[in-house]
Structures are given as structure tokens and as C-alpha cells.
Design a protein around this motif. Structure first.
Motif: not given
Length: 192
Positions: A7-16, A179-184
């Protein structure tokens, strides 16, 4: 175990064990984010839909070229709406979006019976709160997040903040690692 996050503008990876809250306008185009989340670095996926029927979810997966053989869909609407439902290996049903214990139990069963990298999406918390109430929805989300942690899985949970009080949105935010925020206008920002 780490999971890639496409997902754009997020870390490359997240832990389980990570739960991600997707805040979006009620008219926002979340399908792209949802399907990018599901299709990357995944062995099996559970799609909990409180907003659309299994048939609509299948159409979305097909449109975005998601491998449906790895997908299990939990349809919470068809029974309540009186639609014909044909349970299959990949489609499960609960009676309604306010059957929160049924939703949590279906997620537990999925996580208990699948191995590898497991992803869960919940579309959406807003609908759960509409059919049940915000307090019960928050409890169910907390239970689902505990299951993700227990099974080293990851999850993406949709919430439309414009239909909730700010304090309610803040309460939900506190439950999540990201938290990922998608704007209009389609811009994506995140905090992890």
C-alpha cells in the motif's frame, strides 16, 4: 513472520499480528487498497464482508485479478436480505452483520484451519456498528485483533470516520498498530 505491505506510503512490511485500520470517506474507492493488501505475500485470505454480499466480493476479486482459490468469504448480508445462498468451500455465511460472535467464531475457524501467511479484511467496522452498536463492534474488533496476534496473521479493517463521532474514531484508532488514511482525492497517508 513479516508480511509485505503493498500500500503506497506505508512501511514495506509489517510483523504478523498487526492490525491496520483503513480510514476512508464513505464514497472512497477502497477496492484498490483492499486488493493490494490481500494479494501480496499471502497464502490464504479471509474477507469478512458486512457491506456487500459474497457475489459482489467475488466480482471485486475477479475484476482485480485476485486468486480466488486462496480466498474465503464470510457473507453477513445474504441471509438477512433473503437472498439465495449456496455455501461452498470458499463462502461461509452468518445470519446478519450484527452476529458479531458468529463473525469472530468464523474468523477463529479460518485461522485455526489454515497455515502459512494469513490475511483478514473486515469491510467494514462502520457497518458492524450500524447493525449492532459501536461498543459491541469495538469488542468484536478487539477479539479479531487478538486472533490475528495469536495466529501471526495480519488484518485490514475499514472504517468511515465521517459517520462516527470523533471520540469513537479515536477509540478504534487506539486498538490498531497502524492507521492508513485514504482521502477523497485518493491520497494515502499512514502512521505505524
Amino acid at each position: 513472520m513479516d508480511y509485505e505491505l503493498a500500500i503506497e506510503n506505508t512501511p514495506d512490511a509489517i510483523p504478523g499480528g498487526t492490525g491496520v485500520l483503513l480510514l476512508h470517506p464513505s464514497t472512497g474507492e477502497t477496492d484498490r487498497i483492499d486488493t493490494d493488501f490481500l494479494t501480496t505475500d499471502t497464502d490464504h485470505m479471509l474477507i469478512i464482508s458486512t457491506r456487500t454480499t459474497a457475489r459482489e466480493v467475488e466480482q471485486k476479486l475477479e475484476y482485480y485479478d485476485v486468486d480466488e482459490t486462496n480466498a474465503t468469504i464470510l457473507d453477513t448480508l445474504s441471509i438477512e436480505r433473503g437472498y439465495t445462498r449456496r455455501p461452498t468451500d470458499n463462502v461461509r455465511y452468518v445470519s446478519s452483520p450484527d452476529d458479531l460472535s458468529g463473525i469472530v467464531e468464523a474468523a477463529r475457524e479460518f485461522l485455526d484451519t489454515h497455515d502459512g501467511k494469513l490475511r483478514v479484511t473486515v469491510d467494514s467496522i462502520t457497518e458492524m456498528a450500524y447493525y449492532a452498536d459501536e461498543e459491541r463492534a469495538r469488542g468484536a474488533v478487539a477479539d479479531l485483533l487478538a486472533l490475528l496476534s495469536e495466529h501471526d496473521a495480519v488484518g485490514l479493517f475499514h472504517l468511515s470516520p465521517e459517520v462516527h463521532e470523533d471520540a469513537v474514531v479515536d477509540d478504534f484508532r487506539e486498538l490498531f498498530d497502524g492507521v492508513v488514511e485514504l482521502s477523497a482525492d485518493g491520497t494515502v497517508e499512514s502512521v505505524f
